[in-house]
Design an enzyme around this catalytic site. Structure first.
Site, PDB file in Angstrom:
ATOM      1  N   ASP A  34      28.961  19.236  53.422  1.00 41.67           N
ATOM      2  CA  ASP A  34      28.278  19.827  52.249  1.00 41.67           C
ATOM      3  C   ASP A  34      28.986  21.076  51.729  1.00 41.67           C
ATOM      4  OD1 ASP A  34      27.770  21.524  54.308  1.00 41.67           O
ATOM      5  OD2 ASP A  34      25.585  21.403  54.205  1.00 41.67           O
ATOM      6  N   GLY A  35      30.131  21.438  52.327  1.00 42.09           N
ATOM      7  CA  GLY A  35      30.910  22.573  51.811  1.00 42.09           C
ATOM      8  C   GLY A  35      30.722  23.860  52.581  1.00 42.09           C
ATOM      9  N   GLU A  36      29.764  23.898  53.511  1.00 40.00           N
ATOM     10  CA  GLU A  36      29.563  25.134  54.281  1.00 40.00           C
ATOM     11  C   GLU A  36      30.711  25.338  55.268  1.00 40.00           C
ATOM     12  OE1 GLU A  36      25.651  24.858  55.998  1.00 40.00           O
ATOM     13  OE2 GLU A  36      24.677  24.921  54.044  1.00 40.00           O
ATOM     14  N   HIS A 130      42.991  49.446  45.201  1.00 39.08           N
ATOM     15  CA  HIS A 130      42.936  49.807  43.786  1.00 39.08           C
ATOM     16  C   HIS A 130      42.421  51.236  43.586  1.00 39.08           C
ATOM     17  CE1 HIS A 130      42.937  49.288  39.547  1.00 39.08           C
ATOM     18  NE2 HIS A 130      41.688  49.696  39.495  1.00 39.08           N
ATOM     19  N   ASP A 170      49.821  52.467  33.432  1.00 37.52           N
ATOM     20  CA  ASP A 170      48.947  53.484  32.821  1.00 37.52           C
ATOM     21  C   ASP A 170      49.099  54.798  33.584  1.00 37.52           C
ATOM     22  OD1 ASP A 170      47.305  53.293  35.117  1.00 37.52           O
ATOM     23  OD2 ASP A 170      46.187  51.654  34.212  1.00 37.52           O
ATOM     24  N   LYS A 193      47.859  52.141  28.881  1.00 36.30           N
ATOM     25  CA  LYS A 193      47.043  50.932  28.820  1.00 36.30           C
ATOM     26  C   LYS A 193      45.568  51.309  28.832  1.00 36.30           C
ATOM     27  CE  LYS A 193      45.911  48.401  32.498  1.00 36.30           C
ATOM     28  NZ  LYS A 193      45.976  47.468  33.639  1.00 36.30           N
ATOM     29  N   ARG A 195      41.526  49.276  28.743  1.00 33.23           N
ATOM     30  CA  ARG A 195      40.862  47.982  28.832  1.00 33.23           C
ATOM     31  C   ARG A 195      39.453  48.093  28.282  1.00 33.23           C
ATOM     32  NH1 ARG A 195      41.832  43.407  32.067  1.00 33.23           N
ATOM     33  NH2 ARG A 195      43.415  44.436  33.316  1.00 33.23           N
ATOM     34  N   ASP A 220      52.918  47.909  39.669  1.00 34.61           N
ATOM     35  CA  ASP A 220      51.453  47.942  39.580  1.00 34.61           C
ATOM     36  C   ASP A 220      50.879  47.543  40.939  1.00 34.61           C
ATOM     37  OD1 ASP A 220      48.994  48.285  38.416  1.00 34.61           O
ATOM     38  OD2 ASP A 220      49.273  46.805  36.836  1.00 34.61           O
ATOM     39  N   GLY A 226      48.440  38.591  34.235  1.00 38.00           N
ATOM     40  CA  GLY A 226      49.779  38.901  33.731  1.00 38.00           C
ATOM     41  C   GLY A 226      49.748  39.611  32.384  1.00 38.00           C
TER      42      GLY A 226
HETATM   43  C1  R5P Z   1      44.030  47.248  36.812  1.00 41.39           C
HETATM   44  O1  R5P Z   1      43.615  48.357  36.635  1.00 41.39           O
HETATM   45  C2  R5P Z   1      45.110  46.890  37.779  1.00 41.39           C
HETATM   46  O2  R5P Z   1      45.762  48.007  38.264  1.00 41.39           O
HETATM   47  C3  R5P Z   1      46.117  45.927  37.132  1.00 41.39           C
HETATM   48  O3  R5P Z   1      46.833  46.615  36.129  1.00 41.39           O
HETATM   49  C4  R5P Z   1      45.404  44.754  36.549  1.00 41.39           C
HETATM   50  O4  R5P Z   1      44.557  44.168  37.501  1.00 41.39           O
HETATM   51  C5  R5P Z   1      46.373  43.721  36.028  1.00 41.39           C
HETATM   52  O5  R5P Z   1      45.634  42.698  35.471  1.00 41.39           O
HETATM   53  P1  R5P Z   1      46.280  41.636  34.514  1.00 41.39           P
HETATM   54  O6  R5P Z   1      47.468  41.057  35.209  1.00 41.39           O
HETATM   55  O7  R5P Z   1      45.191  40.621  34.305  1.00 41.39           O
HETATM   56  O8  R5P Z   1      46.630  42.341  33.245  1.00 41.39           O
END
Ligand code: R5P
Length: 295
Positions: A34-36, A130, A170, A193, A195, A220, A226
């Site tokens: 069942d996927g468990e 992060h 960024d 950058k 978002r 990064d 990407g």
């Molecule tokens: C975001 O703050 C991270 O440091 C990366 O810049 C981000 O996750 C990259 O995401 P994507 O490849 O979708 O642009």
């Protein structure tokens, strides 16, 4: 010391165990019809120092649940100490409530890990998390984010890339670019950058980067869709940048990200095996082994 691999880090775990000259414990991880998920540790851990290595690569939720079950199974076998290595800490981008009503995902993950690991869990290691804020969500275990940057510096030194500028996508990521630039005796700068918190759409502002005729390394923590790298490559190319290397610790490279990044003009995508892929030229094994050796 005994090393236990999760299903996401089998090769990395073998490399770590080899480097430390210690035993690798086998596990059985399978799925019921069942996927468990079913998890079993095939070894005696009693009174041992145990290292569990599991990266939280896609599908993250499944690998997280496997992690939780592995920790539970391990602690039940009464080792002396448990060290958890999570090369990629998923949900790290949800390190605070950006919008009212959002769940604080990374805090919940830290709390569940600690709850299951109890007093047996002594340390948690991850790489280039992060946001360092997440480490503070661990209240009892010592949580540390290791850096893959020295390994990137070795990689580019060995390649003998010349006349380099290192760019961060960024301003928040500038320290990363600064460190790598110093190691490579290069210059550094950052893009701008932003978002949209609701749509997720990225905007990269065009500014003069002094990249003309240079080898450019964009560094990064994560490459996901990407989108960030492709926008950066377009700006760098429009300003005469020569060879563009795209580097990140965690190459998630979702869907056709790899193709789109190459097609945009990247010479190479360089990642680590925190997310095993064909772009994982750099292994974290030596760094994990070094830290575990230190105690
Ligand atoms: C975001 O703050 C991270 O440091 C990366 O810049 C981000 O996750 C990259 O995401 P994507 O490849 O979708 O642009």
């Amino acid at each position: 010391m005994l090393v236990i691999p999760g299903t996401t880090t089998q090769i990395l775990s073998v490399k770590v165990a080899r480097s430390l000259n210690c035993t690798l414990i086998q596990t059985t991880v399978k799925k019921f019809p069942d996927g468990e998920i079913y998890v079993k540790i095939n070894g005696d851990l009693s009174n041992e120092q145990v290292v569990l290595i599991q990266t939280i690569s896609p599908p993250q939720d499944e690998h997280l649940l496997e992690l939780f079950l592995l920790i539970e199974a391990i602690t039940n076998l009464k080792p002396k100490e448990l060290i958890v290595v999570l090369p990629y800490f998923a949900y790290g981008r949800q390190d605070k409530r950006f919008l009212k009503g959002e769940a604080l995902s990374s805090k919940i993950i830290a709390e569940i890990i600690e709850q299951i690991g109890g007093t047996t869990l002594s340390r948690v290691y991850t790489f280039d998390i992060h946001s360092p804020r997440i480490l503070k969500f661990f209240k009892n275990a010592r949580a540390e984010s290791l850096s893959a940057l020295p390994l990137f510096a070795d990689y580019f030194r060995e390649k003998d890339v010349k006349d380099i500028i290192v760019l961060a996508p960024d301003e928040g990521a500038l320290d990363r670019a600064k460190f790598l630039a110093k190691e490579l005796n290069a210059t550094f700068s950052h893009l701008e950058k932003s978002r949209d918190r609701v749509t997720g759409e990225i905007t990269v502002k065009v500014k003069n980067l002094s990249v003309s005729g240079k080898s450019v390394i964009i560094i990064d923590d994560i490459i996901s869709t990407g989108g960030t790298m492709i926008k950066a490559i377009e700006i760098i190319k429009s300003q005469g940048g020569k060879d563009i290397y795209v580097a990140c610790t965690h190459p998630l490279l979702i869907k056709d990200a790899k193709y789109r990044i190459f097609n945009a003009g990247a010479r190479e995508i360089v990642g680590t095996d925190s997310i095993p892929s064909e772009c994982s030229q750099i292994s974290l094994a030596t760094e994990i082994a070094r830290v575990l050796r230190q105690k």
